[in-house]
Design a protein around this motif. Structure first.
Motif, PDB file in Angstrom:
ATOM      1  N   LEU A  25      51.500  53.032  94.855  1.00 42.57           N
ATOM      2  CA  LEU A  25      51.673  51.737  95.503  1.00 42.57           C
ATOM      3  C   LEU A  25      50.361  50.962  95.665  1.00 42.57           C
ATOM      4  O   LEU A  25      50.320  49.771  95.351  1.00 42.57           O
ATOM      5  N   PRO A  26      49.255  51.557  96.117  1.00 42.12           N
ATOM      6  CA  PRO A  26      48.003  50.789  96.214  1.00 42.12           C
ATOM      7  C   PRO A  26      47.543  50.258  94.855  1.00 42.12           C
ATOM      8  O   PRO A  26      47.049  49.124  94.761  1.00 42.12           O
ATOM      9  N   ALA A  27      47.724  51.026  93.795  1.00 43.33           N
ATOM     10  CA  ALA A  27      47.331  50.557  92.458  1.00 43.33           C
ATOM     11  C   ALA A  27      48.226  49.403  92.008  1.00 43.33           C
ATOM     12  O   ALA A  27      47.750  48.433  91.396  1.00 43.33           O
ATOM     13  N   VAL A  28      49.520  49.468  92.318  1.00 48.27           N
ATOM     14  CA  VAL A  28      50.447  48.396  91.946  1.00 48.27           C
ATOM     15  C   VAL A  28      50.094  47.112  92.700  1.00 48.27           C
ATOM     16  O   VAL A  28      50.103  46.018  92.130  1.00 48.27           O
ATOM     17  N   ILE A  29      49.778  47.229  93.992  1.00 47.62           N
ATOM     18  CA  ILE A  29      49.387  46.058  94.784  1.00 47.62           C
ATOM     19  C   ILE A  29      48.103  45.457  94.236  1.00 47.62           C
ATOM     20  O   ILE A  29      47.982  44.237  94.095  1.00 47.62           O
ATOM     21  N   THR A  30      47.130  46.294  93.901  1.00 44.48           N
ATOM     22  CA  THR A  30      45.872  45.810  93.339  1.00 44.48           C
ATOM     23  C   THR A  30      46.112  45.087  92.019  1.00 44.48           C
ATOM     24  O   THR A  30      45.548  44.007  91.780  1.00 44.48           O
ATOM     25  N   ASP A  31      46.960  45.655  91.154  1.00 44.87           N
ATOM     26  CA  ASP A  31      47.265  45.011  89.877  1.00 44.87           C
ATOM     27  C   ASP A  31      47.978  43.677  90.074  1.00 44.87           C
ATOM     28  O   ASP A  31      47.705  42.702  89.370  1.00 44.87           O
ATOM     29  N   GLY A  32      48.880  43.615  91.039  1.00 42.70           N
ATOM     30  CA  GLY A  32      49.588  42.366  91.324  1.00 42.70           C
ATOM     31  C   GLY A  32      48.651  41.283  91.821  1.00 42.70           C
ATOM     32  O   GLY A  32      48.735  40.124  91.398  1.00 42.70           O
ATOM     33  N   LEU A  33      47.736  41.652  92.726  1.00 40.28           N
ATOM     34  CA  LEU A  33      46.765  40.675  93.226  1.00 40.28           C
ATOM     35  C   LEU A  33      45.819  40.214  92.117  1.00 40.28           C
ATOM     36  O   LEU A  33      45.447  39.040  92.050  1.00 40.28           O
ATOM     37  N   ARG A  34      45.429  41.114  91.232  1.00 42.02           N
ATOM     38  CA  ARG A  34      44.576  40.752  90.108  1.00 42.02           C
ATOM     39  C   ARG A  34      45.309  39.776  89.176  1.00 42.02           C
ATOM     40  O   ARG A  34      44.719  38.809  88.686  1.00 42.02           O
ATOM     41  N   LEU A  35      46.600  39.998  88.963  1.00 42.64           N
ATOM     42  CA  LEU A  35      47.398  39.115  88.115  1.00 42.64           C
ATOM     43  C   LEU A  35      47.476  37.711  88.716  1.00 42.64           C
ATOM     44  O   LEU A  35      47.292  36.715  88.010  1.00 42.64           O
ATOM     45  N   VAL A  36      47.708  37.611  90.029  1.00 45.38           N
ATOM     46  CA  VAL A  36      47.770  36.306  90.687  1.00 45.38           C
ATOM     47  C   VAL A  36      46.424  35.598  90.596  1.00 45.38           C
ATOM     48  O   VAL A  36      46.337  34.398  90.315  1.00 45.38           O
ATOM     49  N   ARG A  37      45.327  36.339  90.823  1.00 46.08           N
ATOM     50  CA  ARG A  37      43.985  35.766  90.741  1.00 46.08           C
ATOM     51  C   ARG A  37      43.695  35.253  89.327  1.00 46.08           C
ATOM     52  O   ARG A  37      43.151  34.160  89.147  1.00 46.08           O
ATOM     53  N   ASN A  38      44.094  36.021  88.310  1.00 46.80           N
ATOM     54  CA  ASN A  38      43.881  35.590  86.921  1.00 46.80           C
ATOM     55  C   ASN A  38      44.707  34.357  86.579  1.00 46.80           C
ATOM     56  O   ASN A  38      44.231  33.459  85.861  1.00 46.80           O
ATOM     57  N   LEU A  39      45.943  34.281  87.076  1.00 48.92           N
ATOM     58  CA  LEU A  39      46.766  33.101  86.822  1.00 48.92           C
ATOM     59  C   LEU A  39      46.157  31.853  87.460  1.00 48.92           C
ATOM     60  O   LEU A  39      46.159  30.773  86.862  1.00 48.92           O
ATOM     61  N   ARG A  40      45.640  31.977  88.668  1.00 49.58           N
ATOM     62  CA  ARG A  40      44.983  30.841  89.322  1.00 49.58           C
ATOM     63  C   ARG A  40      43.759  30.396  88.527  1.00 49.58           C
ATOM     64  O   ARG A  40      43.522  29.207  88.344  1.00 49.58           O
ATOM     65  N   ASN A  41      42.955  31.354  88.069  1.00 48.71           N
ATOM     66  CA  ASN A  41      41.773  31.008  87.279  1.00 48.71           C
ATOM     67  C   ASN A  41      42.157  30.341  85.965  1.00 48.71           C
ATOM     68  O   ASN A  41      41.492  29.390  85.534  1.00 48.71           O
ATOM     69  N   MET A  42      43.226  30.831  85.314  1.00 50.43           N
ATOM     70  CA  MET A  42      43.669  30.209  84.065  1.00 50.43           C
ATOM     71  C   MET A  42      44.122  28.774  84.293  1.00 50.43           C
ATOM     72  O   MET A  42      43.804  27.873  83.504  1.00 50.43           O
ATOM     73  N   ALA A  43      44.858  28.521  85.372  1.00 50.30           N
ATOM     74  CA  ALA A  43      45.305  27.158  85.673  1.00 50.30           C
ATOM     75  C   ALA A  43      44.111  26.263  85.985  1.00 50.30           C
ATOM     76  O   ALA A  43      44.044  25.108  85.535  1.00 50.30           O
ATOM     77  N   ARG A  44      43.143  26.767  86.733  1.00 51.79           N
ATOM     78  CA  ARG A  44      41.952  25.987  87.062  1.00 51.79           C
ATOM     79  C   ARG A  44      41.150  25.674  85.800  1.00 51.79           C
ATOM     80  O   ARG A  44      40.673  24.550  85.609  1.00 51.79           O
ATOM     81  N   ASN A  45      41.005  26.656  84.910  1.00 59.33           N
ATOM     82  CA  ASN A  45      40.279  26.424  83.664  1.00 59.33           C
ATOM     83  C   ASN A  45      41.005  25.433  82.759  1.00 59.33           C
ATOM     84  O   ASN A  45      40.375  24.600  82.100  1.00 59.33           O
TER      85      ASN A  45
END
Length: 140
Positions: A25-45
């Motif tokens: 579960l901690p690894a899944v949460i970390t991966d999910g947060l990383r995915l959201v952060r990457n999507l925000r960065n892609m939209a900003r770029n």
């Protein structure tokens, strides 16, 4: 997003996630947060690249076609020229709707018997009280 969930439902979801993912579960949460952060960065770029290509400052809300045309392609004079023929129709429609609204309000006030009784200076023509009805119990 989670406005309609109460604390018990959130707790049940967390317990279900713990049962499904277990010690991962901690690894899944970390991966999910990383995915959201990457999507925000892609939209900003993407918006930054688009702003550089067009030479204007573009926000994410400006990417809607109507907003884009209004902001970047039409001048204020062009927009006023487009709105001018429709403004007269809008004003006439608004006057008609307000007239109908006032007429409906007058009819509602005329139909409301209680409002007639509470108005000062008007004669109340309330109907006489109905005669009491005889019941079956009175006859026996």
């Amino acid at each position: 997003m989670l406005d309609n969930l109460n604390w018990w439902e959130i707790g049940a979801l967390l317990l279900l996630a713990l049962l499904i993912f277990g010690d991962r579960l901690p690894a899944v949460i970390t991966d999910g947060l990383r995915l959201v952060r990457n999507l925000r960065n892609m939209a900003r770029n993407a918006t930054g690249d688009l702003s550089r290509e067009l030479g204007t400052d573009i926000q994410l809300e400006d990417l809607h076609p109507k907003a884009f045309i209004r902001k970047h392609l039409l001048s204020e004079e062009d927009e006023a020229a487009i709105r001018k023929p429709l403004q007269g129709v809008y004003d006439n429609l608004r006057a008609d709707v307000s007239g109908v609204h006032n007429d409906l309000k007058d009819v509602a006030n005329a139909a409301d018997l209680r409002s007639k009784e509470t108005r000062p200076g008007t004669a109340t023509s309330s109907p006489s009280a109905p005669a009491p009805r005889a019941s079956y119990d009175d006859a026996t």
